[in-house]
Write a protein that holds these residues in place. Structure first.
Motif, PDB file in Angstrom:
ATOM      1  N   THR A  18      29.370 -29.876   4.069  1.00 54.11           N
ATOM      2  CA  THR A  18      29.369 -30.047   5.525  1.00 54.11           C
ATOM      3  C   THR A  18      28.018 -30.535   6.019  1.00 54.11           C
ATOM      4  OG1 THR A  18      31.060 -28.337   5.804  1.00 54.11           O
ATOM      5  CG2 THR A  18      29.677 -28.836   7.717  1.00 54.11           C
ATOM      6  N   LEU A  19      26.952 -29.936   5.508  1.00 54.80           N
ATOM      7  CA  LEU A  19      25.620 -30.311   5.984  1.00 54.80           C
ATOM      8  C   LEU A  19      25.267 -31.742   5.584  1.00 54.80           C
ATOM      9  CD1 LEU A  19      23.552 -28.885   7.696  1.00 54.80           C
ATOM     10  CD2 LEU A  19      22.353 -28.191   5.635  1.00 54.80           C
ATOM     11  N   HIS A  25      25.864 -38.313   9.763  1.00 48.95           N
ATOM     12  CA  HIS A  25      26.134 -38.660  11.164  1.00 48.95           C
ATOM     13  C   HIS A  25      24.826 -38.783  11.945  1.00 48.95           C
ATOM     14  CE1 HIS A  25      30.249 -38.039  10.278  1.00 48.95           C
ATOM     15  NE2 HIS A  25      30.330 -36.747  10.547  1.00 48.95           N
ATOM     16  N   LEU A  26      23.910 -37.849  11.719  1.00 48.21           N
ATOM     17  CA  LEU A  26      22.644 -37.853  12.456  1.00 48.21           C
ATOM     18  C   LEU A  26      21.804 -39.077  12.097  1.00 48.21           C
ATOM     19  CD1 LEU A  26      21.764 -34.043  12.210  1.00 48.21           C
ATOM     20  CD2 LEU A  26      22.703 -35.270  14.181  1.00 48.21           C
ATOM     21  N   HIS A  27      21.801 -39.442  10.816  1.00 41.95           N
ATOM     22  CA  HIS A  27      21.059 -40.644  10.402  1.00 41.95           C
ATOM     23  C   HIS A  27      21.655 -41.893  11.055  1.00 41.95           C
ATOM     24  CE1 HIS A  27      19.801 -38.397   6.487  1.00 41.95           C
ATOM     25  NE2 HIS A  27      19.063 -38.060   7.522  1.00 41.95           N
ATOM     26  N   SER A 317      38.776 -36.802  12.179  1.00 38.91           N
ATOM     27  CA  SER A 317      38.158 -38.055  11.743  1.00 38.91           C
ATOM     28  C   SER A 317      36.635 -37.953  11.762  1.00 38.91           C
ATOM     29  CB  SER A 317      38.583 -39.205  12.658  1.00 38.91           C
ATOM     30  OG  SER A 317      37.967 -39.073  13.931  1.00 38.91           O
ATOM     31  N   PRO A 318      35.942 -38.648  10.850  1.00 35.93           N
ATOM     32  CA  PRO A 318      34.476 -38.669  10.864  1.00 35.93           C
ATOM     33  C   PRO A 318      33.907 -39.210  12.171  1.00 35.93           C
ATOM     34  CG  PRO A 318      35.308 -39.515   8.779  1.00 35.93           C
ATOM     35  CD  PRO A 318      36.495 -39.361   9.687  1.00 35.93           C
ATOM     36  N   GLU A 319      34.583 -40.195  12.776  1.00 34.19           N
ATOM     37  CA  GLU A 319      34.105 -40.778  14.028  1.00 34.19           C
ATOM     38  C   GLU A 319      34.084 -39.732  15.140  1.00 34.19           C
ATOM     39  OE1 GLU A 319      35.549 -43.749  11.300  1.00 34.19           O
ATOM     40  OE2 GLU A 319      36.593 -42.030  12.189  1.00 34.19           O
ATOM     41  N   ARG A 320      35.124 -38.922  15.204  1.00 30.20           N
ATOM     42  CA  ARG A 320      35.195 -37.877  16.230  1.00 30.20           C
ATOM     43  C   ARG A 320      34.086 -36.848  16.024  1.00 30.20           C
ATOM     44  NH1 ARG A 320      40.651 -34.472  17.907  1.00 30.20           N
ATOM     45  NH2 ARG A 320      39.632 -32.943  19.242  1.00 30.20           N
ATOM     46  N   GLU A 321      33.881 -36.447  14.790  1.00 29.47           N
ATOM     47  CA  GLU A 321      32.830 -35.470  14.487  1.00 29.47           C
ATOM     48  C   GLU A 321      31.454 -36.052  14.791  1.00 29.47           C
ATOM     49  OE1 GLU A 321      32.100 -32.477  10.785  1.00 29.47           O
ATOM     50  OE2 GLU A 321      31.979 -34.610  10.309  1.00 29.47           O
ATOM     51  N   ASN A 323      30.595 -38.437  16.876  1.00 33.62           N
ATOM     52  CA  ASN A 323      30.386 -38.563  18.316  1.00 33.62           C
ATOM     53  C   ASN A 323      30.051 -37.219  18.953  1.00 33.62           C
ATOM     54  OD1 ASN A 323      30.880 -41.314  18.277  1.00 33.62           O
ATOM     55  ND2 ASN A 323      33.055 -41.104  18.778  1.00 33.62           N
ATOM     56  N   ALA A 324      30.699 -36.169  18.474  1.00 34.05           N
ATOM     57  CA  ALA A 324      30.471 -34.838  19.041  1.00 34.05           C
ATOM     58  C   ALA A 324      29.040 -34.364  18.780  1.00 34.05           C
ATOM     59  CB  ALA A 324      31.474 -33.846  18.459  1.00 34.05           C
ATOM     60  N   TYR A 325      28.550 -34.586  17.555  1.00 34.39           N
ATOM     61  CA  TYR A 325      27.171 -34.163  17.255  1.00 34.39           C
ATOM     62  C   TYR A 325      26.153 -35.064  17.952  1.00 34.39           C
ATOM     63  CZ  TYR A 325      28.648 -30.573  14.011  1.00 34.39           C
ATOM     64  OH  TYR A 325      29.203 -29.439  13.482  1.00 34.39           O
ATOM     65  N   ALA A 326      26.478 -36.340  18.103  1.00 34.76           N
ATOM     66  CA  ALA A 326      25.578 -37.243  18.832  1.00 34.76           C
ATOM     67  C   ALA A 326      25.422 -36.790  20.281  1.00 34.76           C
ATOM     68  CB  ALA A 326      26.110 -38.673  18.774  1.00 34.76           C
TER      69      ALA A 326
END
Length: 333
Positions: A18-19, A25-27, A317-321, A323-326
């Protein structure tokens, strides 16, 4: 932003998976990250890292394991609740005090499902505005090898795969006696348990017992791409845990088009809708009955595979995740 990440360093864990995904995503959102493994970390070393690296924020998985460090930072912190946080550690007064301190100090709290949001809200109603529900996503890439060879499995074997670290909460031998009885009736049937020896004492107990159960095979953790290849070879991917938050292995199996059979607990119910995206069971005998149905009823098997694929594509989806962390870190900057 430069973000300090705290989690387990051992690669073969859902925590680490997960991390790594969130770090990606953060990168992609042009943040920098600095990782520290909580199992070897000391408080002063963590504080020194945050100062030396000039971190702007921090994120950790597990309100106890990472939270005991995060609560001492003077920068915004984000806590992702792990399964053991609200399923086990909250009932230990000493650990609950640490978790509560970390929760009060945190800028944001992330839950993988609404069940955890509800439980966290009941525990800390005054911090409801910090709670965010961000379902896990899943990203898989198969091994370059189309198959993983398991010498202990006969060529004609039909095997049920249980990816689980050897610790009590995963209850890896929940199906042991029942699978052995099935194996005696049909020698093709095997249960393959793959996972790291997270608890050495418990792992030794499991190993000794498994040796007395024909049809049960234990394997140590293997590289993630090989595990995914092994999932593709399995009849079904199982989860027998006593408690969960959001098991990566079920999401990965669904993404790969492999049906899942999961113990009927809240964390699994958040992912598996019985008969639609997988199958749920309460007892070993119910598990075997549903396993037989998935084997003999082709329409049922195809229906749960298709239902799981649709759910993964839309809700996980990875895109949804990403966007949420962004959005979450944009609010902290």
């Amino acid at each position: 932003m430069k973000i300090l990440l705290l989690g387990l360093g051992e690669a073969a864990t859902g925590n680490a998976t997960t991390l790594r995904r969130i770090a990606g995503h953060l990168h992609a959102a042009e943040h920098q990250t600095v990782f520290r493994a909580i199992e070897t970390l000391e408080e002063e070393a963590m504080l020194e890292t945050a100062r030396k690296e000039q971190c702007d924020a921090a994120l950790g998985i597990h309100a106890y394991g990472a939270g005991k460090f995060l609560r001492h930072l003077e920068i915004p912190t984000v806590i992702i609740f792990g399964g053991t946080d609200l399923n086990e550690m909250i009932f230990d007064d000493t650990k609950k005090a640490v978790i509560t301190d970390a929760v009060e100090h945190a800028s944001a709290l992330v839950c993988f499902n609404e069940d955890f949001v509800h439980r966290a809200r009941k525990l800390w109603p005054q911090w409801e505005e910090k709670l965010h529900c961000i379902p896990q996503s899943v990203e898989v890439s198969l091994s370059s090898r189309s198959q993983v060879s398991i010498p202990e499995l006969p060529e004609e074997a039909i095997f049920y795969l249980l990816p689980a670290g050897l610790r009590e909460v995963k209850d890896p031998l929940f199906l042991g006696d029942t699978i052995t009885a099935w194996h005696k009736r049909d020698p093709r049937i095997h249960l393959l348990i793959v996972g790291a020896k997270r608890d050495p004492v418990y792992a030794e107990f499991v190993s000794k017992k498994a040796q007395m159960l024909p049809g049960i095979i234990l394997m140590d953790a293997i590289p993630q791409p090989d595990l995914w290849a092994l999932m593709r070879q399995a009849q079904v991917v199982l989860n027998t845990s006593k408690s969960e938050s959001s098991p990566n292995s079920l999401l990965e199996a669904m993404s790969l088009g492999v049906p899942v059979l999961a113990r009927d607990i809240p964390g699994n119910r958040a992912i598996v809708s019985d008969g639609k995206t997988g199958m749920l069971f309460a007892t070993p005998n119910e598990c075997i009955a549903k396993a037989m149905s998935l084997h003999s009823d082709h329409a049922l098997r195809e229906r749960v595979i298709a239902g799981a694929h649709t759910m993964i594509r839309t809700a996980f989806s990875p895109e949804r995740e990403a966007n949420a962390y962004a959005e979450l870190f944009a609010k902290l900057s």
